[in-house]
Design an enzyme around this catalytic site. Structure first.
Site, PDB file in Angstrom:
ATOM      1  N   GLU A 297       0.543  -1.296  -0.003  1.00  0.00           N
ATOM      2  CA  GLU A 297       0.041   0.027  -0.010  1.00  0.00           C
ATOM      3  C   GLU A 297       0.723   1.412  -0.017  1.00  0.00           C
ATOM      4  O   GLU A 297       0.607   2.134  -0.838  1.00  0.00           O
ATOM      5  CB  GLU A 297      -0.808  -0.108   1.145  1.00  0.00           C
ATOM      6  CG  GLU A 297      -1.705   1.015   1.311  1.00  0.00           C
ATOM      7  CD  GLU A 297      -2.301   1.128   2.912  1.00  0.00           C
ATOM      8  OE1 GLU A 297      -2.840   2.203   2.930  1.00  0.00           O
ATOM      9  OE2 GLU A 297      -2.687   0.168   3.219  1.00  0.00           O
TER      10      GLU A 297
ATOM     11  N   ASP B 124       0.763   4.107  -2.959  1.00  0.00           N
ATOM     12  CA  ASP B 124       0.261   5.420  -2.788  1.00  0.00           C
ATOM     13  C   ASP B 124       1.562   6.356  -3.274  1.00  0.00           C
ATOM     14  O   ASP B 124       1.020   7.212  -4.137  1.00  0.00           O
ATOM     15  CB  ASP B 124       0.339   5.560  -1.293  1.00  0.00           C
ATOM     16  CG  ASP B 124       0.156   7.328  -0.802  1.00  0.00           C
ATOM     17  OD1 ASP B 124      -0.859   7.543  -1.305  1.00  0.00           O
ATOM     18  OD2 ASP B 124       1.188   7.679  -0.219  1.00  0.00           O
TER      19      ASP B 124
ATOM     20  N   SER C 263      -7.190   1.295  -0.056  1.00  0.00           N
ATOM     21  CA  SER C 263      -5.561   0.844   0.381  1.00  0.00           C
ATOM     22  C   SER C 263      -5.509  -0.472  -0.550  1.00  0.00           C
ATOM     23  O   SER C 263      -4.215  -0.771  -0.750  1.00  0.00           O
ATOM     24  CB  SER C 263      -6.135   0.389   1.810  1.00  0.00           C
ATOM     25  OG  SER C 263      -6.198   1.761   2.593  1.00  0.00           O
TER      26      SER C 263
ATOM     27  N   GLU D 150      -4.240   0.678  -3.963  1.00  0.00           N
ATOM     28  CA  GLU D 150      -2.844   0.866  -3.915  1.00  0.00           C
ATOM     29  C   GLU D 150      -2.215  -0.333  -3.912  1.00  0.00           C
ATOM     30  O   GLU D 150      -0.898  -0.299  -4.510  1.00  0.00           O
ATOM     31  CB  GLU D 150      -2.771   1.765  -2.576  1.00  0.00           C
ATOM     32  CG  GLU D 150      -3.329   3.316  -2.723  1.00  0.00           C
ATOM     33  CD  GLU D 150      -3.317   4.002  -1.486  1.00  0.00           C
ATOM     34  OE1 GLU D 150      -3.627   5.407  -1.591  1.00  0.00           O
ATOM     35  OE2 GLU D 150      -3.263   3.596  -0.377  1.00  0.00           O
TER      36      GLU D 150
END
Length: 223
Positions: A37, A41, A110, A113
């Protein structure tokens, strides 16, 4: 099946789909997806910035920053997750499922990502492979949606206030507390300018906590 879910290494995809709550209930399931994650991101932040810089040569930095936030905020990433079919593929613990985890924007965003990061690694760390996947999704977001979201982002508004009134250095966000359960986390964040705390906020994700901290800071500086 969406191309984002086509992997050479199926274990990598499974890792990306595995939430902490699932690992908590299934100790032999392997690692949860939070490290992926983190990488996803960063990839999305870069690719959305590059995309907007290329698509809008007439826009200034502050407008591009707001538009980037609109493209990769929790709500939009959750929509992307559903669009590519991640919602029912997430590996969640029973408690998270009972609390509506398959529809939870925080869990959806999440996981998206994490899958972006896994796809990047599955393609030999080739950002162009991810770019080919993500840009059609960016293209699918209506312009009016981007404009409406970009106009109300609290973090961008606070950064603009700081750069007008204090310093050109962007505010710094720090997570000062992480608690709650594995399927209902709670984070507390502070926003600092020149090492001074301007605001504090709580949220179900680090991003939500940071936005709440920015909103708190905006409320304080307006007094």
């Amino acid at each position: 099946m969406h191309k984002l879910l086509t992997f050479r290494n199926e274990k990598l995809l499974r890792h990306a789909l595995t939430h902490r709550s699932y690992v908590h209930e299934n100790p032999d399931a392997g690692e949860h997806n939070e490290r992926l994650e983190f990488l996803g991101d960063a990839l999305l932040t870069f690719l959305s910035a590059e995309y907007l810089h290329r698509r809008h040569p007439d826009k200034e930095e502050d407008e591009l920053t707001r538009r980037r936030s609109a493209l990769v905020d929790e709500k939009q990433l959750a929509k992307f997750a559903i669009e590519v079919g991640l919602d029912l593929r997430m590996r969640l613990g029973k408690g998270a499922i009972l609390e509506g985890g398959y529809q939870n924007p925080n869990l959806l965003s999440s996981t998206f990502e994490a899958v972006i990061a896994a796809y990047y690694l599955d393609n030999d760390s080739d950002a162009d492979a991810v770019r080919k996947i993500i840009e059609p999704l960016f293209d699918s977001v209506p312009e009016k949606v981007v404009e409406s979201r970009s106009s109300v982002d609290s973090k961008n508004k606070f950064q603009e206030w700081v750069q007008r009134n204090v310093t050109q250095t962007p505010p710094k966000y720090v997570t000062v507390q992480a608690g709650g359960s594995s399927h209902a986390p709670e984070f507390t964040a502070q926003v600092l300018v020149n090492d001074r705390v301007y605001g504090e906020g709580k949220g179900r994700s680090k991003k939500d906590a940071e936005k709440a901290a920015a909103e708190d800071a905006l409320a304080r500086v307006k007094k």
